[in-house]
Design a protein around this motif. Structure first.
Motif, PDB file in Angstrom:
ATOM      1  N   GLU A 109      -0.040   6.659   4.539  1.00 22.31           N
ATOM      2  CA  GLU A 109      -0.029   8.040   4.042  1.00 22.31           C
ATOM      3  C   GLU A 109      -0.634   8.131   2.646  1.00 22.31           C
ATOM      4  N   SER A 110      -0.407   7.124   1.809  1.00 18.46           N
ATOM      5  CA  SER A 110      -0.964   7.150   0.450  1.00 18.46           C
ATOM      6  C   SER A 110      -2.492   7.135   0.488  1.00 18.46           C
ATOM      7  N   THR A 111      -3.047   6.378   1.402  1.00 19.15           N
ATOM      8  CA  THR A 111      -4.507   6.331   1.554  1.00 19.15           C
ATOM      9  C   THR A 111      -5.022   7.666   2.065  1.00 19.15           C
ATOM     10  N   LYS A 112      -4.333   8.247   3.049  1.00 20.18           N
ATOM     11  CA  LYS A 112      -4.747   9.556   3.568  1.00 20.18           C
ATOM     12  C   LYS A 112      -4.705  10.613   2.479  1.00 20.18           C
ATOM     13  N   ARG A 113      -3.660  10.590   1.653  1.00 22.59           N
ATOM     14  CA  ARG A 113      -3.560  11.564   0.549  1.00 22.59           C
ATOM     15  C   ARG A 113      -4.724  11.415  -0.426  1.00 22.59           C
ATOM     16  N   GLU A 114      -5.028  10.166  -0.785  1.00 20.79           N
ATOM     17  CA  GLU A 114      -6.133   9.914  -1.716  1.00 20.79           C
ATOM     18  C   GLU A 114      -7.453  10.404  -1.137  1.00 20.79           C
ATOM     19  N   LEU A 115      -7.700  10.099   0.129  1.00 13.24           N
ATOM     20  CA  LEU A 115      -8.942  10.525   0.764  1.00 13.24           C
ATOM     21  C   LEU A 115      -9.005  12.041   0.911  1.00 13.24           C
ATOM     22  N   LYS A 116      -7.869  12.651   1.223  1.00  9.28           N
ATOM     23  CA  LYS A 116      -7.830  14.108   1.363  1.00  9.28           C
ATOM     24  C   LYS A 116      -8.141  14.780   0.030  1.00  9.28           C
ATOM     25  N   GLU A 117      -7.612  14.240  -1.047  1.00 10.18           N
ATOM     26  CA  GLU A 117      -7.877  14.781  -2.386  1.00 10.18           C
ATOM     27  C   GLU A 117      -9.363  14.647  -2.724  1.00 10.18           C
ATOM     28  N   PHE A 118      -9.926  13.495  -2.426  1.00 11.33           N
ATOM     29  CA  PHE A 118     -11.365  13.257  -2.637  1.00 11.33           C
ATOM     30  C   PHE A 118     -12.173  14.288  -1.855  1.00 11.33           C
ATOM     31  N   TYR A 119     -11.815  14.492  -0.591  1.00 12.58           N
ATOM     32  CA  TYR A 119     -12.529  15.426   0.276  1.00 12.58           C
ATOM     33  C   TYR A 119     -12.427  16.864  -0.263  1.00 12.58           C
ATOM     34  N   LYS A 120     -11.252  17.255  -0.694  1.00 12.91           N
ATOM     35  CA  LYS A 120     -11.045  18.625  -1.208  1.00 12.91           C
ATOM     36  C   LYS A 120     -11.872  18.887  -2.451  1.00 12.91           C
ATOM     37  N   ASN A 121     -12.164  17.840  -3.213  1.00 12.30           N
ATOM     38  CA  ASN A 121     -12.908  17.995  -4.459  1.00 12.30           C
ATOM     39  C   ASN A 121     -14.420  17.949  -4.284  1.00 12.30           C
ATOM     40  N   LEU A 122     -14.864  17.831  -3.053  1.00 10.69           N
ATOM     41  CA  LEU A 122     -16.335  17.808  -2.831  1.00 10.69           C
ATOM     42  C   LEU A 122     -16.932  19.186  -2.995  1.00 10.69           C
TER      43      LEU A 122
ATOM     44  N   LEU B  94     -14.007   6.143   8.585  1.00  8.27           N
ATOM     45  CA  LEU B  94     -14.747   5.149   7.806  1.00  8.27           C
ATOM     46  C   LEU B  94     -13.790   4.191   7.102  1.00  8.27           C
ATOM     47  N   GLN B  95     -12.755   4.742   6.489  1.00  8.38           N
ATOM     48  CA  GLN B  95     -11.794   3.883   5.791  1.00  8.38           C
ATOM     49  C   GLN B  95     -11.074   2.971   6.778  1.00  8.38           C
ATOM     50  N   GLY B  96     -10.701   3.517   7.930  1.00  5.85           N
ATOM     51  CA  GLY B  96     -10.067   2.695   8.953  1.00  5.85           C
ATOM     52  C   GLY B  96     -10.981   1.579   9.436  1.00  5.85           C
ATOM     53  N   ALA B  97     -12.268   1.881   9.579  1.00 10.22           N
ATOM     54  CA  ALA B  97     -13.229   0.855  10.004  1.00 10.22           C
ATOM     55  C   ALA B  97     -13.284  -0.269   8.978  1.00 10.22           C
ATOM     56  N   ILE B  98     -13.274   0.090   7.712  1.00 16.40           N
ATOM     57  CA  ILE B  98     -13.294  -0.910   6.645  1.00 16.40           C
ATOM     58  C   ILE B  98     -12.009  -1.739   6.665  1.00 16.40           C
ATOM     59  N   ASP B  99     -10.882  -1.063   6.885  1.00 15.02           N
ATOM     60  CA  ASP B  99      -9.584  -1.750   6.882  1.00 15.02           C
ATOM     61  C   ASP B  99      -9.280  -2.462   8.201  1.00 15.02           C
ATOM     62  N   GLY B 100     -10.095  -2.182   9.226  1.00 13.59           N
ATOM     63  CA  GLY B 100      -9.893  -2.825  10.514  1.00 13.59           C
ATOM     64  C   GLY B 100      -8.763  -2.221  11.342  1.00 13.59           C
ATOM     65  N   ILE B 101      -8.463  -0.925  11.102  1.00 15.92           N
ATOM     66  CA  ILE B 101      -7.380  -0.271  11.831  1.00 15.92           C
ATOM     67  C   ILE B 101      -7.826   1.109  12.318  1.00 15.92           C
TER      68      ILE B 101
END
Length: 83
Positions: free
Chosen positions: A70-83, A56-63
């Motif tokens: 890696e910083s974006t992946k870390r942020e998203l991974k942290e968000f996911y772990k906290n669900l 989803l984030q890649g679709a938004i960013d167009g990539i």
């Protein structure tokens, strides 16, 4: 297939999920953001995984999701772990 499958990482299944939560255009996806869209998809598809969130984030960013910083992946991974 609709407009969303033209975005990177968005196939038929993800497009269907996005449509089910009321997202039909790239602009709607951008406005909602990857995290909120993912949370709503999780309500209808409990099997939604971290890679879908990256997609989803890649679709938004167009990539491709593999090219997310890696910083974006870390942020998203942290968000996911906290669900």
């Amino acid at each position: 297939m609709g407009e969303l499958t033209k975005l990177p990482n968005v196939g038929k299944v993800l497009e269907k999920n996005l449509n089910e939560i009321g997202i039909f255009t790239e602009e709607q996806l951008r406005e909602m953001g990857s995290k909120e869209a993912f949370l709503r998809i999780r309500m209808i598809d409990p099997g939604a995984c971290l890679h879908m969130l990256y997609g989803l984030q890649g679709a938004i960013d167009g990539i491709k999701d593999s090219l997310l910083p890696e910083s974006t992946k870390r942020e998203l991974k942290e968000f996911y772990k906290n669900l």
